[in-house]
Design a protein around this motif. Structure first.
Motif, PDB file in Angstrom:
ATOM      1  N   SER A  69      58.957  11.364 -22.026  1.00 56.68           N
ATOM      2  CA  SER A  69      60.227  10.726 -22.390  1.00 56.68           C
ATOM      3  C   SER A  69      60.495   9.501 -21.509  1.00 56.68           C
ATOM      4  O   SER A  69      61.119   8.536 -21.942  1.00 56.68           O
ATOM      5  N   ALA A  70      59.972   9.522 -20.257  1.00 56.68           N
ATOM      6  CA  ALA A  70      60.129   8.356 -19.383  1.00 56.68           C
ATOM      7  C   ALA A  70      59.414   7.152 -19.983  1.00 56.68           C
ATOM      8  O   ALA A  70      59.919   6.030 -20.000  1.00 56.68           O
ATOM      9  N   MET A  71      58.229   7.426 -20.502  1.00 57.98           N
ATOM     10  CA  MET A  71      57.458   6.354 -21.110  1.00 57.98           C
ATOM     11  C   MET A  71      58.151   5.832 -22.359  1.00 57.98           C
ATOM     12  O   MET A  71      58.181   4.639 -22.628  1.00 57.98           O
ATOM     13  N   GLU A  72      58.717   6.805 -23.054  1.00 61.71           N
ATOM     14  CA  GLU A  72      59.425   6.431 -24.281  1.00 61.71           C
ATOM     15  C   GLU A  72      60.589   5.479 -23.966  1.00 61.71           C
ATOM     16  O   GLU A  72      60.808   4.473 -24.638  1.00 61.71           O
ATOM     17  N   ALA A  73      61.326   5.838 -22.849  1.00 61.64           N
ATOM     18  CA  ALA A  73      62.465   5.004 -22.446  1.00 61.64           C
ATOM     19  C   ALA A  73      61.986   3.611 -22.070  1.00 61.64           C
ATOM     20  O   ALA A  73      62.601   2.602 -22.421  1.00 61.64           O
ATOM     21  N   LYS A  74      60.870   3.546 -21.365  1.00 60.02           N
ATOM     22  CA  LYS A  74      60.299   2.273 -20.952  1.00 60.02           C
ATOM     23  C   LYS A  74      59.945   1.442 -22.178  1.00 60.02           C
ATOM     24  O   LYS A  74      60.236   0.244 -22.273  1.00 60.02           O
ATOM     25  N   LEU A  77      60.976  -2.798 -26.092  1.00 61.57           N
ATOM     26  CA  LEU A  77      61.255  -3.158 -27.479  1.00 61.57           C
ATOM     27  C   LEU A  77      62.563  -3.957 -27.574  1.00 61.57           C
ATOM     28  O   LEU A  77      62.666  -4.951 -28.287  1.00 61.57           O
ATOM     29  N   GLN A  78      63.533  -3.482 -26.764  1.00 59.99           N
ATOM     30  CA  GLN A  78      64.828  -4.150 -26.757  1.00 59.99           C
ATOM     31  C   GLN A  78      64.684  -5.589 -26.256  1.00 59.99           C
ATOM     32  O   GLN A  78      65.253  -6.522 -26.803  1.00 59.99           O
ATOM     33  N   ARG A  79      63.886  -5.724 -25.178  1.00 62.71           N
ATOM     34  CA  ARG A  79      63.648  -7.057 -24.632  1.00 62.71           C
ATOM     35  C   ARG A  79      62.962  -7.947 -25.644  1.00 62.71           C
ATOM     36  O   ARG A  79      63.298  -9.107 -25.794  1.00 62.71           O
ATOM     37  N   MET A  80      61.980  -7.367 -26.349  1.00 63.85           N
ATOM     38  CA  MET A  80      61.258  -8.120 -27.375  1.00 63.85           C
ATOM     39  C   MET A  80      62.226  -8.602 -28.438  1.00 63.85           C
ATOM     40  O   MET A  80      62.202  -9.757 -28.854  1.00 63.85           O
ATOM     41  N   ARG A  81      63.102  -7.660 -28.839  1.00 64.64           N
ATOM     42  CA  ARG A  81      64.037  -7.991 -29.904  1.00 64.64           C
ATOM     43  C   ARG A  81      64.974  -9.120 -29.450  1.00 64.64           C
ATOM     44  O   ARG A  81      65.264 -10.038 -30.188  1.00 64.64           O
ATOM     45  N   ARG A  82      65.400  -9.017 -28.169  1.00 62.31           N
ATOM     46  CA  ARG A  82      66.290 -10.042 -27.644  1.00 62.31           C
ATOM     47  C   ARG A  82      65.576 -11.400 -27.615  1.00 62.31           C
ATOM     48  O   ARG A  82      66.119 -12.419 -27.988  1.00 62.31           O
ATOM     49  N   PHE A  83      64.300 -11.365 -27.194  1.00 61.97           N
ATOM     50  CA  PHE A  83      63.531 -12.596 -27.134  1.00 61.97           C
ATOM     51  C   PHE A  83      63.375 -13.202 -28.517  1.00 61.97           C
ATOM     52  O   PHE A  83      63.568 -14.400 -28.722  1.00 61.97           O
ATOM     53  N   LYS A  84      63.089 -12.329 -29.479  1.00 61.18           N
ATOM     54  CA  LYS A  84      62.907 -12.803 -30.851  1.00 61.18           C
ATOM     55  C   LYS A  84      64.176 -13.442 -31.397  1.00 61.18           C
ATOM     56  O   LYS A  84      64.140 -14.477 -32.049  1.00 61.18           O
TER      57      LYS A  84
END
Lengths: 323, 289
Positions: free
Chosen positions: A15-20, A25-32
């Protein structure tokens, strides 16, 4: 302490990896999402760099002997020579004095007028009357100074101005309103107030709508007169708007609008009507003394900057600061 | 509740003062209208007050035929339409990203822009840059140096950020990209603020004076303010009149007044449609600060 340790041990590595991953993904989305925004923003950055920040850099010619061939970068340094010239020449000192005189008078007499106008409009119950008055008094703001200056000279002119028509019939001879320094200053300040009072009142009218009408009802029940209601309810209600606009207008104390002065001045009142903006135009652009007039411009900007900052500092003491 | 005597006096004085203020705004204007429609003799003898004396269109006729006002009028139109479009477009391009929460460094950019409101390089350095870019004598010198007004940008930004975030979240879930969101949702919802800011820019360009005086040397590119100003300054208002009979019938006041009317008329035509918008727009600026 124990509890958090237990919670940490319970979290599985998966789950830690999942959170990472989620964060990534969130950062990617923000960048996009930022790509189109950044592309859109490029012209804005260019505009501010070229036409707002580059001129600020160009202020270095206030310390240089600017000439066209060497340009901004290569013209020789002269230190504070231009400032010494500015502050030793009685003519430029007079120009600085005129600028301060005209703008301080405009501020002192002009600032309360829109507030009064807004309060008066706010007391009008007859909607059609209110709307008509508003429509008409907002209008001069949209007219160019060429028009206003022409109206003013027509009204106060010596030969066939309307005002001198009355003056002549009352006192026997016309008065040279536009050629006497005192009356010229009064007409200058007055026409500035007249042009913008309606438009500046809009912002106070907006602030007035936020006052709760039940306060007036209660005060009326208690027998408070109109004057007392305005003093104790209306004015405190728009206090922060008043302070905000006062701070903003402090920044304009060194500024006398070029258009107005340029179009209203005449040779007979030049000792009082020549201000920084007309001086920079005449001596700088027409007389090609770029270094000297840039020094004047820098002085103007600095004083304005200091004024707006100190005004804000004082306002902050009363918890009404702009920033 | 009945008004007390004191209140009656208050309301009476209030109405009276407002009436006088309104008259002060309208009478000088009526005077100009009357002057522009009166014959030369009446204008010179100072008989004209609020109604035309010896009604004639002669001042307009000589204005249109003897001065380049028609050319200047079209210059005004060109400067205003293109300038307003450019300014509005770039202001949106500034305000929209700055209103998005996910935009990088939006606080930094906003501060950097606001700084230019309180400290500027001033006239001469700006002039040198415009000159260096080779924009003198082209209308780009009027459009580019004043392209974005930071104040207008802040008004627009606060309007965009006040649009409920549920709307754009919903659109995003439906797979709407940033640009589609801007054009399909944000801009149509922002008509009042767009109209207000277009009006502010438009009036600024229409009345442009100092920038034209500084950057435009070619007289055929003059706009109406600079043309009329030069007409007022010069003693001979009308340039090429060969017919002496016409000159006898001319007064500088009459022609100037006609020119003022030509300048003001387009503003008066759009003003009633935009009034409700700009009142809203200015109020927005005041609330957000």
């Amino acid at each position: 302490m124990n509890l958090t340790g237990a919670a940490a041990s319970q979290r599985s590595p998966g789950s830690a990896m999942e959170a990472k991953h989620k964060l990534k993904l969130q950062r990617m989305r923000r960048f996009k999402a930022n790509i189109p925004l950044l592309i859109m923003f490029i012209p804005v950055i260019l505009f501010y760099l070229i036409f707002r920040y580059a001129p600020i850099g160009g202020l270095i010619i206030a310390f240089k002997d600017y000439n066209f061939y060497d340009g901004v970068i290569n013209s020789p340094w002269v230190g504070l020579k231009h400032f010494e010239t500015l502050f030793s020449d009685p003519r430029t000192l007079e120009i600085i004095r005129n600028t301060l005189l005209l703008s301080v008078l405009s501020l002192i007499f002009g600032f309360p007028v829109p507030i009064l106008l807004a309060i008066m409009l706010n007391e009008v119950r007859h909607m059609l009357f209110k709307r008509t008055v508003q429509t008409i008094v907002y209008m001069p703001h949209f007219f160019s100074w060429v028009i206003i200056a022409m109206m003013v000279t027509t009204i106060f002119s010596l030969e066939n101005g309307a005002v001198n028509h009355w003056v002549e019939s009352l006192f026997g001879k016309p008065y040279e309103f536009l050629y006497n320094e005192g009356s010229w200053v009064a007409i200058f300040v007055g026409s500035g107030i007249w042009k913008d009072m309606g438009f500046s009142a809009i912002i106070f009218l907006a602030a007035l709508t936020t006052i709760d009408p039940s306060q007036y009802e209660a005060a009326g029940m208690d027998g408070a007169s109109k004057a007392r209601q305005i003093w104790h309810i209306t004015l405190p209600g728009i206090r922060s708007t008043i302070i905000l606009l006062l701070i903003l207008s402090m920044g304009r104390v060194m500024e006398v609008g070029f258009d107005q002065v340029y179009m209203m001045q005449n040779p007979l009142v030049n000792d009082i009507a020549d201000v920084i903006s007309t001086y920079i135009y005449r001596t700088g652009l027409q007389g090609a003394q770029f270094g000297l007039t840039t020094a004047m411009g820098l002085f103007e900007s600095l004083v304005a900057f200091i004024l707006i900052f100190s005004a804000n500092y004082i306002a902050r003491k009363f918890n009404e600061g702009l920033w | 509740m009945r008004a007390s005597n004191g209140e009656k006096v208050f309301y009476g004085v209030n109405y009276l003062v407002l009436l006088l203020i309104t008259l002060s705004c309208i009478l000088p204007f009526l005077n100009i209208v009357a002057l522009s429609l009166s014959d030369a003799k009446a204008v010179m003898s100072g008989q004209v007050s609020l109604l035309p004396v010896g009604f004639t269109f002669f001042s307009y006729k000589s204005l249109f035929e003897g001065t380049p006002i028609v050319n200047a009028f079209w210059n005004n139109i060109e400067i205003t339409l293109i300038g307003t479009f450019l300014s509005l477009a770039v202001t949106i391009m500034a305000a929209y990203p700055l209103s998005r929460k996910q935009f990088y460094a939006r606080r930094f950019f906003t501060m950097a822009m606001v700084f230019t409101m309180i400290f500027s390089g001033g006239l001469i350095p700006t002039y040198l840059i415009v000159q260096k870019l080779g924009l003198v004598n082209s209308y780009y010198s009027l459009w580019l140096p004043g392209l974005v007004s930071t104040y207008n940008m802040l008004i627009m930004r606060s309007y965009f950020s006040n649009i409920p975030s549920e709307i754009d979240e919903a659109a995003r879930i439906d797979g709407c990209g940033e640009l589609r969101l801007l054009f399909r949702i944000m801009l149509p919802l922002s008509k009042p603020v767009l109209a207000t800011i277009a009006l502010f820019y438009g009036v600024g360009y229409w009345n442009a004076f100092m920038s034209v005086l500084i950057y435009i040397n070619d007289t055929s590119l003059y706009n109406m303010t600079v043309l009329v100003q030069s007409m007022i300054m010069s003693t001979t208002a009308v340039q090429d009149f060969s017919d002496p009979a016409m000159i006898a019938n001319l007064t500088p006041e009459g022609i100037r007044s006609a020119a003022v009317i030509v300048m003001v008329l387009p503003i008066l035509l759009v003003y009633p449609f935009l009034q409700k918008y700009f009142v809203k727009g200015v109020m927005l600026g005041s609330i957000k600060g």
